[in-house]
Motif scaffolding. Structure first.
Motif, PDB file in Angstrom:
ATOM      1  N   GLU A   1      18.557  10.629   2.686  1.00 26.65           N
ATOM      2  CA  GLU A   1      19.429  11.796   2.647  1.00 26.65           C
ATOM      3  C   GLU A   1      18.658  13.094   2.426  1.00 26.65           C
ATOM      4  N   CYS A   2      17.844  13.145   1.381  1.00 27.99           N
ATOM      5  CA  CYS A   2      17.168  14.402   1.044  1.00 27.99           C
ATOM      6  C   CYS A   2      15.719  14.451   1.516  1.00 27.99           C
ATOM      7  N   GLY A   3      15.119  13.301   1.838  1.00 24.59           N
ATOM      8  CA  GLY A   3      13.759  13.267   2.337  1.00 24.59           C
ATOM      9  C   GLY A   3      12.690  13.265   1.256  1.00 24.59           C
ATOM     10  N   LYS A   4      13.089  13.291  -0.001  1.00 24.64           N
ATOM     11  CA  LYS A   4      12.126  13.279  -1.098  1.00 24.64           C
ATOM     12  C   LYS A   4      11.490  11.894  -1.199  1.00 24.64           C
ATOM     13  N   PHE A   5      10.192  11.838  -1.412  1.00 24.46           N
ATOM     14  CA  PHE A   5       9.501  10.560  -1.542  1.00 24.46           C
ATOM     15  C   PHE A   5       9.714  10.004  -2.941  1.00 24.46           C
ATOM     16  N   VAL A   6      10.190   8.750  -2.989  1.00 21.79           N
ATOM     17  CA  VAL A   6      10.542   8.109  -4.252  1.00 21.79           C
ATOM     18  C   VAL A   6       9.938   6.712  -4.273  1.00 21.79           C
ATOM     19  N   ALA A   7       9.419   6.321  -5.407  1.00 18.51           N
ATOM     20  CA  ALA A   7       8.895   4.959  -5.565  1.00 18.51           C
ATOM     21  C   ALA A   7      10.035   4.030  -5.955  1.00 18.51           C
ATOM     22  N   GLY A   8       9.975   2.806  -5.476  1.00 18.34           N
ATOM     23  CA  GLY A   8      10.942   1.793  -5.894  1.00 18.34           C
ATOM     24  C   GLY A   8      12.170   1.652  -5.023  1.00 18.34           C
ATOM     25  N   ILE A   9      12.236   2.357  -3.898  1.00 13.42           N
ATOM     26  CA  ILE A   9      13.359   2.171  -2.982  1.00 13.42           C
ATOM     27  C   ILE A   9      12.819   1.631  -1.667  1.00 13.42           C
ATOM     28  N   ASN A  10      13.702   1.086  -0.875  1.00 11.90           N
ATOM     29  CA  ASN A  10      13.329   0.583   0.446  1.00 11.90           C
ATOM     30  C   ASN A  10      13.609   1.646   1.494  1.00 11.90           C
ATOM     31  N   PHE A  11      13.113   1.417   2.700  1.00 14.27           N
ATOM     32  CA  PHE A  11      13.431   2.332   3.793  1.00 14.27           C
ATOM     33  C   PHE A  11      14.939   2.346   4.019  1.00 14.27           C
ATOM     34  N   VAL A  12      15.467   3.465   4.465  1.00 12.58           N
ATOM     35  CA  VAL A  12      16.886   3.685   4.755  1.00 12.58           C
ATOM     36  C   VAL A  12      17.737   3.474   3.500  1.00 12.58           C
ATOM     37  N   GLU A  13      17.222   3.878   2.351  1.00 13.26           N
ATOM     38  CA  GLU A  13      17.981   3.892   1.100  1.00 13.26           C
ATOM     39  C   GLU A  13      17.934   5.293   0.536  1.00 13.26           C
ATOM     40  N   ARG A  14      18.850   5.564  -0.369  1.00  8.90           N
ATOM     41  CA  ARG A  14      18.924   6.870  -1.009  1.00  8.90           C
ATOM     42  C   ARG A  14      18.212   6.829  -2.361  1.00  8.90           C
ATOM     43  N   CYS A  15      17.702   7.979  -2.758  1.00 12.29           N
ATOM     44  CA  CYS A  15      17.078   8.089  -4.073  1.00 12.29           C
ATOM     45  C   CYS A  15      18.181   8.041  -5.142  1.00 12.29           C
ATOM     46  N   PRO A  16      17.829   7.801  -6.398  1.00  9.18           N
ATOM     47  CA  PRO A  16      18.850   7.709  -7.441  1.00  9.18           C
ATOM     48  C   PRO A  16      19.712   8.969  -7.572  1.00  9.18           C
ATOM     49  N   GLU A  17      19.136  10.146  -7.380  1.00 13.59           N
ATOM     50  CA  GLU A  17      19.921  11.383  -7.493  1.00 13.59           C
ATOM     51  C   GLU A  17      20.967  11.485  -6.376  1.00 13.59           C
ATOM     52  N   CYS A  18      20.558  11.174  -5.150  1.00 13.61           N
ATOM     53  CA  CYS A  18      21.496  11.216  -4.023  1.00 13.61           C
ATOM     54  C   CYS A  18      22.573  10.143  -4.181  1.00 13.61           C
ATOM     55  N   MET A  19      22.185   8.979  -4.650  1.00 13.50           N
ATOM     56  CA  MET A  19      23.150   7.896  -4.850  1.00 13.50           C
ATOM     57  C   MET A  19      24.157   8.267  -5.931  1.00 13.50           C
ATOM     58  N   GLU A  20      23.695   8.936  -6.989  1.00 11.49           N
ATOM     59  CA  GLU A  20      24.596   9.372  -8.056  1.00 11.49           C
ATOM     60  C   GLU A  20      25.594  10.407  -7.541  1.00 11.49           C
ATOM     61  N   ARG A  21      25.096  11.373  -6.744  1.00 15.65           N
ATOM     62  CA  ARG A  21      25.993  12.374  -6.156  1.00 15.65           C
ATOM     63  C   ARG A  21      27.035  11.729  -5.248  1.00 15.65           C
ATOM     64  N   ARG A  22      26.598  10.786  -4.430  1.00 18.07           N
ATOM     65  CA  ARG A  22      27.503  10.098  -3.496  1.00 18.07           C
ATOM     66  C   ARG A  22      28.542   9.281  -4.255  1.00 18.07           C
ATOM     67  N   THR A  23      28.122   8.598  -5.306  1.00 18.68           N
ATOM     68  CA  THR A  23      29.043   7.803  -6.118  1.00 18.68           C
ATOM     69  C   THR A  23      30.069   8.693  -6.805  1.00 18.68           C
TER      70      THR A  23
ATOM     71  N   GLY B   1       0.808  -1.216   0.000  1.00 17.27           N
ATOM     72  CA  GLY B   1       0.000   0.000   0.000  1.00 17.27           C
ATOM     73  C   GLY B   1       0.841   1.266   0.000  1.00 17.27           C
ATOM     74  N   TRP B   2       2.106   1.176   0.368  1.00 19.29           N
ATOM     75  CA  TRP B   2       2.992   2.333   0.327  1.00 19.29           C
ATOM     76  C   TRP B   2       3.723   2.276  -1.006  1.00 19.29           C
ATOM     77  N   CYS B   3       3.452   3.196  -1.875  1.00 16.99           N
ATOM     78  CA  CYS B   3       4.137   3.155  -3.160  1.00 16.99           C
ATOM     79  C   CYS B   3       5.364   4.059  -3.167  1.00 16.99           C
ATOM     80  N   GLU B   4       5.484   4.967  -2.227  1.00 17.71           N
ATOM     81  CA  GLU B   4       6.637   5.856  -2.160  1.00 17.71           C
ATOM     82  C   GLU B   4       7.217   5.847  -0.755  1.00 17.71           C
ATOM     83  N   VAL B   5       8.542   5.904  -0.687  1.00 16.45           N
ATOM     84  CA  VAL B   5       9.269   5.882   0.580  1.00 16.45           C
ATOM     85  C   VAL B   5      10.221   7.078   0.574  1.00 16.45           C
ATOM     86  N   PRO B   6      10.437   7.744   1.727  1.00 16.11           N
ATOM     87  CA  PRO B   6      11.344   8.895   1.736  1.00 16.11           C
ATOM     88  C   PRO B   6      12.812   8.480   1.603  1.00 16.11           C
ATOM     89  N   CYS B   7      13.559   9.307   0.888  1.00 15.90           N
ATOM     90  CA  CYS B   7      15.013   9.119   0.765  1.00 15.90           C
ATOM     91  C   CYS B   7      15.641   9.446   2.113  1.00 15.90           C
TER      92      CYS B   7
END
Length: 96
Positions: free
Chosen positions: A14-36, A6-12
């Motif tokens: 690092e940035c707190g933006k709600f993103v679909a397709g990630i798990n709790f305590v994970e970073r969104c693709p933009e934050c992960m790209e910056r970190r990489t 029932g939860w389709c979006e989870v907060p990042c």
């Protein structure tokens, strides 16, 4: 931990933006790209410094024969690759 049904979006984390397709305590693709990108830059710099220091040490202590030169070249190249890999993995875990 996957998001509950029932939860389709989870907060990042690092940035707190709600993103679909990630798990709790994970970073969104933009934050992960910056970190990489930051980890890759840090790893490249550390690898270049380690390679230069290794090259100086090897050529200072190397005997004069062709086989030693081949081993030195392989060792110097291997130093770059290994240091870059290790520093990048450590940086991915340690960077804020």
């Amino acid at each position: 931990m996957p998001s509950p049904a029932g939860w389709c979006e989870v907060p990042c984390v690092e940035c707190g933006k709600f993103v679909a397709g990630i798990n709790f305590v994970e970073r969104c693709p933009e934050c992960m790209e910056r970190r990489t990108a930051r980890a890759t830059r840090l790893a490249s710099r550390a690898a270049i410094i380690a390679t230069i220091l290794t090259a100086v040490w090897v050529f200072w202590h190397m005997p004069n024969n062709n086989l030693a030169r081949w081993y030195a070249g392989v060792g110097i190249g291997g130093t770059y690759l290994l240091v870059r890999l290790i520093v990048k993995r450590i940086a991915m875990e340690a960077l804020p």
